[in-house]
Design an enzyme around this catalytic site. Structure first.
Site, PDB file in Angstrom:
ATOM      1  N   VAL A   7      45.164  -9.141  17.080  1.00  0.00           N
ATOM      2  CA  VAL A   7      44.940  -8.696  17.998  1.00  0.00           C
ATOM      3  C   VAL A   7      42.818  -9.309  18.695  1.00  0.00           C
ATOM      4  CG1 VAL A   7      44.803  -6.433  19.926  1.00  0.00           C
ATOM      5  CG2 VAL A   7      46.604  -6.901  18.050  1.00  0.00           C
ATOM      6  N   ASP A   8      42.301  -8.762  17.299  1.00  0.00           N
ATOM      7  CA  ASP A   8      40.615  -8.996  18.350  1.00  0.00           C
ATOM      8  C   ASP A   8      40.512 -10.297  18.931  1.00  0.00           C
ATOM      9  OD1 ASP A   8      38.069  -7.889  18.559  1.00  0.00           O
ATOM     10  OD2 ASP A   8      37.801  -7.761  16.162  1.00  0.00           O
TER      11      ASP A   8
END
Length: 591
Positions: free
Chosen positions: A326-327
């Protein structure tokens, strides 16, 4: 003059030209490296002879020696006959047979633990051991010797704790492990083998594309009888050895824990575009095209916890299709927003698909984690082999705040329920002194900067008491030289939060956090700008000797070589933008 951009822009563009693939990534002279502390035992290179060898020996013994290492360290020593297998926790392969809907299954582990667990359960079954010659033995690293010693994991003093519960189960599993009849073991090993090989094959630079699981997979394949000439063994060895760094000039040989080209390319693209490099500059177009090309379009492990119908996102490494995170995805979206691609229509489609994919990972408490959704069963942290301090992948403030930054800059309204839940999460996770813990960067300086940045990006009132408290904490940590620094030891001892020698990257984070206040004339901002301008070296880069990236808190940390350049460049660019905006407003006001 706070901004010295020309030299560093040229320095970074020259680096990309040398790479030739559209990526911005580490240079060969000082690649990403990691230091590891195994439950307090510092493990480093011990050169024979001299005071360095003696000092390392003394420190290791003082900290408890081999018996105080964590499970994974002991396991590697057991394979070399340097630690008894019987004292290692069982890593049962039968867990592979548990269905995904069960309260406990392997998908309740973090992605990186899962990738380590599966090959380790194979190794644990076979217990391969290579006996070393006498001169290679490590008996001197046992403070009380090895004879008649019990190296079992200690139990808690209370009668019932989760640790004692799992240690009791470990005793039962060891008993079962010694039985001649284990009806499910063969099936479990076959499933573990198939799972591992699938994730080592096409689209992957090794299992999980990270050092421990890649190394474990090679051992596991050899245990299973694969020959050195087998294509999967050759591939696993090749990708593993590609992480070697032989810096002969500095007499330094090491193995990187992983590669980070997607992360580095995204951050650097944002820094360059923010610094005035045109969005259609060939280097930035090349980077955008490379990022778009590397979008992951298959459903990896994440789909078990998040059955979102469409696959997208980006991984940290060159090729790791089962583990987009996600990051990285949020950071890539922030980069693509600022740069042009050869095919702008395709870029728009990719961004729309990836944004919705990443948005779907919001956890029940409103936060965002790295690889999965709601991998938060805290009782698993007491499992005996989970002493690497990262068996879970819980939501954290820094990724949640980066999600807010991405949502705000891509135009998602603040009234969206996803944003409201994320803001609530940040409020709940703020420390009493106003700071936020940093999971993926060192540490409270990182978490607090990113939280302020995310809140500012979505248009939050930055003069609310709880936000001002964060600003004041960050400002209170500024060093007398104008920079910011924080030691990795703040993870072990929170009393050290915000303290440490100034570094280029942490100063950039601190400066960008203060810029969310909106006043470039604030003394702390001017001092930080002066620090970065003064510390810039002649060729345009900054020097950074300390580690500012986090792998597993209290266990290992990452040194990103690009951090010393791209974050200061971005901070100075944003300072310049704020000064220009203020000057423009003053001119309009006078007119």
């Amino acid at each position: 003059d706070y901004v010295k951009q020309g030299k560093i822009v040229k320095h970074i563009l020259d680096r990309q030209l040398a790479m030739g693939a559209g990526t911005f990534t580490q240079g060969p002279e000082r690649d990403q490296c990691f230091g590891e502390m195994l439950s307090g035992v510092e493990v480093g290179r011990i050169f024979p002879g001299g005071s360095g060898d003696e000092k390392a020996h003394s420190v290791i013994l003082r900290l408890g020696g081999i018996p105080k290492m964590n499970t994974y360290g002991k396991l590697y020593l057991a394979m070399l006959g340097q630690f008894p297998w019987k004292y290692l926790p069982i890593i049962p392969s039968e867990a592979m047979l548990l269905p995904n809907w069960l309260y406990f299954n392997i998908y309740e582990f973090s992605a990186w633990t899962r990738a380590m667990y599966v090959p380790l359960c194979i190794i644990n079954h076979y217990k391969p051991t290579k006996l070393l010659p006498p001169e290679k033995q490590l008996h001197e690293l046992y403070p009380y010797g090895t004879e008649n010693q019990d190296f079992s994991l200690p139990r808690d003093s209370k009668w019932f704790t989760w640790r004692n519960f799992f240690l009791a189960w470990d005793s039962i599993l060891k008993f079962v492990d010694g039985l001649p009849y284990r009806p499910f073991r063969k099936i479990a090993l076959k499933k573990a083998e198939a799972w591992m090989i699938e994730r080592c094959s096409e689209g992957s630079d090794g299992l999980g594309a990270i050092f421990p699981s890649m190394l474990n997979s090679i051992f596991a394949l050899k245990c299973l009888g694969y020959s050195n000439d087998h294509p999967i063994v050759k591939k696993c060895k090749r990708t593993f050895f590609e992480m070697e760094v032989d810096d002969a000039a500095n007499k330094d040989f090491r193995i990187q824990p992983c590669l980070s080209p997607v992360w580095d390319t995204a951050i650097t693209s944002v820094a360059l575009a923010s610094s005035g490099v045109p969005a259609n500059d060939p280097a930035l177009v090349k980077a955008a095209d490379w990022l778009i090309q590397n979008e992951i379009k298959i459903k990896g492990d994440w789909v078990v916890k998040n059955p979102y119908p469409h696959a997208s996102g980006w991984a940290f490494e060159f090729a790791n299709v089962y583990y987009p995170d996600v990051d990285d995805t949020f950071k890539v979206l922030l980069a693509l927003r600022l740069v042009e691609a050869t095919d702008e229509k395709k870029k728009s489609e990719v961004m729309h698909r990836a944004l919705n994919w990443a948005k779907s990972f919001q956890c029940r408490n409103g936060g965002y984690a790295a690889f999965d959704r709601d991998v938060t069963k805290s009782w698993l942290e007491r499992v005996p082999f989970a002493d690497h301090n990262a068996i879970l992948d819980p939501p954290c403030s820094d990724i949640t705040a980066r999600a807010l930054e991405c949502f705000g800059k891509l135009g998602i309204p603040k009234t969206d329920p996803v944003l409201e839940k994320a803001i609530t999460y940040l409020k709940k996770t703020q420390e009493e002194d106003g700071s936020w813990y940093g999971r993926w960067g060192v540490n409270y300086v990182y978490g607090t900067w990113q939280s302020l940045r995310g809140l500012h990006a979505i248009g939050e009132d930055m003069y609310q008491d709880w936000i001002v408290r964060a600003r004041d904490w960050l400002e209170s940590c500024q060093n007398p030289d104008g920079g910011w620094g924080e030691t990795c030891a703040s993870y072990d001892d929170p009393r050290l939060k915000g303290q440490g020698p100034s570094t280029a990257s942490q100063t950039a984070w601190g400066l960008m956090g203060m810029l969310t206040c909106g006043d470039p004339t604030r003394p702390s901002i001017q001092r930080a700008g002066n620090y970065l301008a003064t510390m810039q070296e002649e060729e345009g880069s900054w020097r950074e000797d300390y580690i500012t990236g986090t792998g597993f808190p209290c266990v290992f940390y990452l040194k990103y070589d690009m951090y010393r350049n791209n974050w200061p460049l971005l901070a100075l660019a944003e300072l310049q933008q704020l000064i220009n905006k203020r000057n423009l407003m003053s001119s309009v006001s006078r007119a």
